[in-house]
Scaffold this motif. Structure first.
Motif, mmCIF file in Angstrom:
data_model
loop_
_atom_site.group_PDB
_atom_site.id
_atom_site.type_symbol
_atom_site.label_atom_id
_atom_site.label_comp_id
_atom_site.label_asym_id
_atom_site.label_seq_id
_atom_site.Cartn_x
_atom_site.Cartn_y
_atom_site.Cartn_z
ATOM 1 N N GLN A 1 113.064 46.637 58.628
ATOM 2 C CA GLN A 1 112.209 45.696 57.903
ATOM 3 C C GLN A 1 113.032 44.762 57.021
ATOM 4 O O GLN A 1 114.218 44.944 56.851
ATOM 5 N N GLU A 2 112.301 43.813 56.478
ATOM 6 C CA GLU A 2 112.906 42.828 55.584
ATOM 7 C C GLU A 2 113.548 43.533 54.388
ATOM 8 O O GLU A 2 113.011 44.495 53.856
ATOM 9 N N VAL A 3 114.685 43.027 53.972
ATOM 10 C CA VAL A 3 115.358 43.629 52.827
ATOM 11 C C VAL A 3 114.691 43.169 51.533
ATOM 12 O O VAL A 3 113.900 42.226 51.532
ATOM 13 N N VAL A 4 115.038 43.833 50.453
ATOM 14 C CA VAL A 4 114.539 43.421 49.139
ATOM 15 C C VAL A 4 115.219 42.110 48.754
ATOM 16 O O VAL A 4 116.443 42.001 48.850
ATOM 17 N N HIS A 5 114.423 41.146 48.371
ATOM 18 C CA HIS A 5 115.021 39.864 47.992
ATOM 19 C C HIS A 5 115.176 39.752 46.492
ATOM 20 O O HIS A 5 114.298 40.134 45.731
ATOM 21 N N LEU B 1 121.730 48.955 52.976
ATOM 22 C CA LEU B 1 120.319 48.981 53.360
ATOM 23 C C LEU B 1 119.623 47.661 53.032
ATOM 24 O O LEU B 1 118.919 47.089 53.857
ATOM 25 N N ASN B 2 119.822 47.210 51.809
ATOM 26 C CA ASN B 2 119.170 45.971 51.386
ATOM 27 C C ASN B 2 120.164 44.821 51.247
ATOM 28 O O ASN B 2 119.888 43.840 50.572
#
Lengths: 673, 546
Positions: B163-167, B130-131
């Motif tokens: 959406q954008e993944v966790v950075h 997912l991320n």
């Protein structure tokens, strides 16, 4: 059936009722002395007969749990009693009242418990934030030890018992028993694999019993009345669910608080009789026992045509009329949990409450197992998009799938604790969720929602006045910033070293400029100099290298809070609070936890707070907290006065009026109103 | 089970059934271990046969049907009914992690055959990615990454979170050898557990919580113990990468040979990965052998693959000038002259660095044909050992040389320095010595020194005639570890330069001197070496790799 009792909370309203004198006057410590003279088997029989179901949420019979301990204890394997007072479940605030107002019952329960399981040491693991609770427990232990009730020869009998208070570090997951044990040992607060169960290898690898604080505080009472007599106080004695317990109610009720009653009370009685009925509108739903329990809606009815079914006597009735018991609630598809109900009125938005809950679980997941670590964050992310009006129907349909995949697939019950309330909200509020998702993708009809949630409501002001930030997201950021990784007291204290990792080098103010410098340090930036955009577009998103989430300046926050407290809700500018990227403001009270926490200072407790101002305290550490508590109290009292007018106490409330005791307290002028 | 079955009643067989297939188990086995032993794979990330159980990845979930007559434990799940336009509750069985669940006789396990299990694994796979940055094209783990393998087996879906993944932090240097990428990390804690349990240096831990979790190094420390590269090896994904291997090769171009580590006398079983196109070695990694190194190797050993290139003696030399092998051998013949007439004047130095075959060839030439009696042994000097794998003796074949000279143990090279006057000729194997190079130079001054060596060292530099031997990576070879275990190593690379197997060079030299050193093939050497018995080779060494 509502039967108010006065066993545990007898001295709640009494001046200095938490001290040893009043406790002994009411027969305190006699049961501990008696227990130490009993045979262990007799004590266990009494405890089994008492049918004390664990008060921490799982509802496991306490006497049976004590019986799991290996017997006789081996000298090389000392037994331990660990008391779980890490009361972190949103909406739950019963244990702290016992610790603050009846701490000697805990100490006495610990003595009996130690004897019952063959331990000589009890650890009370108290949630870090409960400073007064810790102080009162320390004080009680000190008093008991001075009297010779603890130590090598309690009551002159040859059974050494020591009681210790251990402070958590503010992680919800440490309320899970094995996680608590890890934290107690100084490890990272992560649940352990079971088996081995704590009764085989618990604290420090030794046989351990973990009991909830209320459970252990009930033990002296059960022994005093006799196991069976105690159990029969309950309406559900036949379901082996005995005795009395503390019931809490918070949220949109007129008289939130903690009330003692016999088991067998119905939710309707809790909300309408004890809670004084729903404030601001009609009843929308009740989360029966802490936020991990699936929500119940009043229009639901019991469907148990089978005569053998545990719920058959209530077949066809509303779920509100089912007695609150461990087994009855399990059969309803929810959980009794901690018995502290959160009430939502129809003026509250269930979607926002749902979002608030999921944000909590995302923040508190320890991240050990994949489904919970990623699933709770994904649920929160989708709900954030739903609330922001950005979600699509496809994402809505994904919610239950994610919850299903968390369900049962994790090491501890946190996964279920996330998935079950999520499923409850998804199933019961699908239409409300859909209302946030426009097929055209245009977002939410703001005008309609503004009509739906009138901007100025007393409860809104209450929440604001009480606890400052009414925007839970802001609260969340502050929480994250002030306790970067409080879940890990662990072997290393690495979070204190921001320069350790790539992308988080030591800041260079000359190069980075003040804003970046402060952001890197998770520090504070004066509002005027802040260059970081306010509000994170997605709380799940952490920028590379930045490390921290945006943080508000204390002074700016206090100023804002003051201003908000003075200004009517409708008159506030959008920058004051709760500004969200969509440009839409979130109604202040609808956030579940903030509402609950605003209201969770229940009457008796509030009285205790007010009384304690300026009084002699057990330990000097608590003084600052007391003073800040007093200031907070002034705000609360003021706001409550506005909110409630001169409302009479509900019928059946404990006799001494809160107003009197409040007047007695040396309150500064009411500036909060 | 060790317990005796009661008489008259047959003991229940110690087997479980996974998807209907009978799998025997040993007492104390978990399902995944019993299956792994039989080569049946239950997908997993966090489980490793050599580490404690974490059960946190939840990939190995299996369904355990309840015993007959007992109700199954069911959990409520929500389904969307598109017809009724409402949710309905259904249920699913509670799944158990195969890495944690112990075996009991007759237990039935549904792994591949259960739909619930398939769903759960697909879900875990989706959640893990997912991320994840999905940067396979620039990731060194690509090609041997479990996320890739299991995605193919269990998911095969695109990312549903748009959406954008966790950075999180990327390219964090953990120490001199390891780089960490938190975004690729699945927090399986294998590296943490390895450092705690095997390296006994608990320097890694998890920080933060929820999906911000990442691995971190203890404050004030670096990941700098003797086993740092193993953390990269146990990492099932591309989160930990080795600075040595990073961006150097794509694993699908590499070929692998089963070799024996040359770092010390422990004799760890290893794989040598090399690129056949460039004839270049790229890394050593452990080959499971529960009798020698279990699943591990030390940094020194894992980096010792470089010895296949570095410090090599690649061309023959006569005096100080280069020569062809044939010229060098005829020069050696001239130098040695009638050496067989004066065996008491000849010192033979065997090498603990060279294989048993090379040593055997020199030993046979000297003892059988020349009649030499006095043997010496040399190799690299002692280093610092540890209690896990690394030995002080940094030579892979010390025990082999000692075994070869049974009855007439070879002396240390130090003794040769003391009695240097008694000799005028030195026949030596290997370049490295454990004595001071200057002292050696003085002792061997003016002597007729012929050296066969794979690496350049003080001995080969002093040689009048030096012959380039193949390194362990360039020929099949046998080594005896410190416990006396005879292990064979496979050829990986083509010989560099003019390198030739040492035993071949010695055979040629013998023939040049007029002896019947007739071995021309490795099989002949091995046959002669073991007296006709087939060489006992490394034994059981192919346990399935976790």
């Amino acid at each position: 059936m509502l039967v108010r009792t006065n066993y545990l909370s007898k001295r709640y309203t009494e001046t200095d009722g938490w001290k040893l004198g009043p406790y002994e006057r009411d027969g305190g410590y006699k049961q501990a002395k008696r227990a130490l003279g009993m045979k262990r088997d007799d004590l266990l029989t009494e405890m089994r007969a008492a049918n004390i179901r664990g008060r921490g949420g799982a509802g496991f019979p306490m006497g049976v749990k004590w019986g799991f301990m290996p017997w006789p204890p081996k000298p090389e394997k000392p037994h331990y009693l660990v008391i779980n007072a890490d009361e972190g479940e949103p909406g739950t605030f019963k244990d702290r009242t016992i610790m603050e107002l009846n701490p000697h019952a805990v100490v006495e329960g610990c003595i009996i418990g130690c004897f019952g399981i063959g331990a000589h040491a009890a650890y009370i693991y108290v949630r870090d934030e409960l400073h007064l609770s810790k102080a009162r427990l320390w004080g009680a232990i000190k008093e008991a030890r001075a009297k010779g009730y603890l130590g090598d020869k309690p009551f002159g009998l040859d059974y050494p018992v020591e009681v210790y208070v251990h402070t958590g570090a503010g992680a919800y997951i440490c309320g899970e028993e094995t996680s608590l044990l890890n934290s107690l040992e100084g490890r990272r607060g992560e649940p352990r694999l079971k088996p081995p169960f704590p009764a085989q290898a618990g604290a420090f690898g030794m046989p351990t019993t973990v009991n909830n604080l209320e459970t252990i505080a009930t033990v002296p009472l059960a022994l005093k009345l006799g196991g069976e007599a105690f159990s029969k106080l309950s309406d559900l004695h036949h379901l082996k669910d005995g005795g009395v317990r503390l019931f809490g109610v918070s949220g949109h009720v007129k008289t939130p608080g903690v009330f003692e009653a016999a088991v067998g009370l119905t939710l309707r009685e809790l909300v309408y009789d004890l809670g004084g009925g729903v404030e601001h509108g009609e009843l929308l739903g009740v989360i029966p026992g802490g936020s991990s329990c699936p929500i119940l809606r009043p229009e639901e009815t019991v469907n148990a045509p089978d005569a053998k079914h545990v719920l058959h006597p209530w077949h066809g009735k509303s779920v509100l009329d089912v007695p609150m018991g461990v087994d009855t609630y399990r059969a309803l598809g929810t959980m009794l949990g901690t018995c502290c109900a959160i009430v939502l009125s129809d003026k509250a938005d269930p979607v926002l409450a749902f979002h608030n809950l999921m944000r909590f679980y995302r923040h508190e997941s320890c991240g050990q197992c994949t489904p919970c670590r990623e699933g709770s964050a994904w649920l929160n992310r989708i709900l954030t998009r739903v609330v922001d009006g950005k979600a699509e129907m496809e994402e809505l349909d994904r919610l239950h799938e994610i919850a299903n995949n968390i369900m049962g697939n994790t090491i501890c019950a946190f996964g279920e604790g996330t998935a079950m309330p999520a499923m409850g909200f998804i199933k019961k509020f699908r239409k409300e969720l859909e209302a946030f998702v426009r097929p055209e993708g245009q977002g939410v009809d703001r005008d309609a929602r503004a009509r739906y949630f009138p901007p100025s409501r007393p409860a809104a002001r209450l929440a604001t006045a009480r606890s400052g930030p009414a925007d839970p997201r802001q609260e969340h950021h502050e929480m994250a910033a002030s306790r970067p990784s409080s879940s890990q007291p662990a072997r290393s204290s690495c979070w204190r070293r921001p320069g350790l990792h790539g992308g988080r080098q030591e800041p260079d103010p000359r190069r980075d400029g003040p804003a970046r410098h402060h952001r890197r340090h998770r520090g504070h930036v004066p509002a005027a100099r802040r260059r970081v955009p306010r509000g994170d577009p997605d709380p799940g998103l952490r920028r590379r290298g930045g490390g921290a989430l945006p943080v508000r300046h204390h002074a700016a926050r206090a100023e804002r809070r003051d201003r908000d407290a003075r200004t009517p809700r409708g008159a506030r500018g959008s920058s004051a609070l709760g500004h969200r990227p969509g440009g839409r403001r979130r109604p202040a009270t609808v956030g579940l936890a903030s509402a609950a926490s605003a209201l969770q200072d229940a009457e008796p407790l509030r009285r205790a707070r007010s009384r304690s101002v300026g009084r002699e305290l057990f330990t000097e550490q608590v003084v600052p907290f007391q003073l800040s508590g007093a200031l907070l109290l002034v705000a609360v009292v003021g706001a409550m006065a506005v909110a409630r007018g001169k409302q009479a106490d509900p019928p059946g409330a404990p006799p001494p009026g809160p107003c009197q005791s409040r007047r007695r307290s040396p309150s500064p002028p009411k500036e909060g109103s | 089970m060790t317990a005796q079955a009661p008489p008259g009643r047959p003991k229940p067989p110690n087997t479980i059934k996974i998807d209907g297939r009978e799998i025997p188990f040993e007492p104390g086995d978990t399902i995944i271990r019993a299956a792994w032993r039989q080569g049946v794979e239950i997908p997993h990330y966090c489980w490793h046969p050599g580490l404690s159980i974490a059960a946190n990845c939840r990939m190995c979930l299996v369904e355990l049907p309840p015993p007959a007559g007992r109700p199954a434990m069911k959990l409520d799940v929500l389904q969307w009914d598109p017809v009724k336009k409402d949710y309905t509750f259904s249920n699913k069985p509670k799944l158990q992690p195969a890495c944690q669940q112990g075996c009991s006789p007759g237990m039935e396990v549904l792994s591949e055959s259960s739909k619930h299990v398939a769903d759960a694994r697909a879900a875990v796979q989706e959640l893990l990615l997912l991320n994840h940055p999905v940067d396979c094209p620039i990731c060194d783990q690509a090609g041997e990454c479990r996320l890739q393998d299991y995605w193919l087996e269990h998911s095969r879906k695109g990312k549903r979170m748009k959406q954008e993944v966790v950075h999180k932090p990327k390219a964090v240097s953990f120490g001199p050898t390891i780089v960490y990428d938190a975004e690729r990390c699945i927090v399986c804690t294998r590296c943490v557990r390895f450092c705690d349990e095997i390296a006994k240096d608990p320097v890694l831990d998890v920080r933060e919580r929820g999906n911000l979790n990442e691995i971190t190094v203890s404050p004030g420390r670096q990941l700098d113990n003797n086993y740092t590269l193993m953390t990269e090896h146990v990492c099932p994904v591309g989160a930990l990468t080795s600075k040595d291997f990073r961006f150097k090769a794509r694993v699908w171009f590499l070929r692998t040979a089963r070799t024996i580590c040359q770092g010390c006398s422990t004799g760890c079983n290893a794989y040598l990965d090399f690129d056949p196109r460039s004839n270049a070695p790229h890394r050593h990694r452990p080959r499971d052998n529960k009798d020698v190194n279990q699943y591990w190797m030390c940094d020194l050993g894992m980096l010792s693959y470089k010895d296949a290139i570095e410090g090599r003696l690649l061309e023959a030399s006569v005096g100080t000038g280069p020569a062809s092998i044939d010229d060098a051998i005829s020069a050696a013949k001239d130098l040695l002259g009638n050496v067989a007439q004066r065996p008491e004047k000849v010192a033979v130095i065997l090498s603990a660095q060279h294989s048993l075959e090379d040593n055997w060839a020199l030993f046979t030439l000297a003892k059988t044909y020349l009649g030499v009696e006095r043997f010496f042994v040399t190799g690299k000097p002692l280093g610092k050992g540890d209690e896990v794998l690394l030995s002080e003796d940094r030579n892979p074949n010390t025990a082999g040389v000692l075994k070869l000279c049974e009855g007439n143990p070879p002396r240390a090279l130090g003794d040769l320095l003391k009695m240097a006057d008694e000799f005028d000729t030195v026949l030596a194997l290997g370049g490295h010595v454990e004595v001071d190079a200057k002292e050696l130079g003085q002792a061997l001054k003016g002597k007729k020194v012929v050296v066969v060596s794979s690496h350049v060292g003080p001995l080969s530099k002093l040689a009048k005639v030096a012959l380039p031997a193949c390194s362990w990576a360039e020929t099949d070879a046998t080594f005896v570890n410190k416990k006396g275990r005879v292990q064979s190593s496979e050829r990986a690379l083509h010989p560099r330069g003019s390198a030739t197997p040492g035993w071949q060079l010695i055979g040629k030299l013998g023939r040049a001197l007029g002896f019947a050193t007739s071995w021309r093939k490795l099989s002949e050497v091995r046959k002669a070496m073991t007296g006709g018995e087939p060489a006992s080779i490394s034994g059981k060494q192919t346990e399935a790799t976790a």
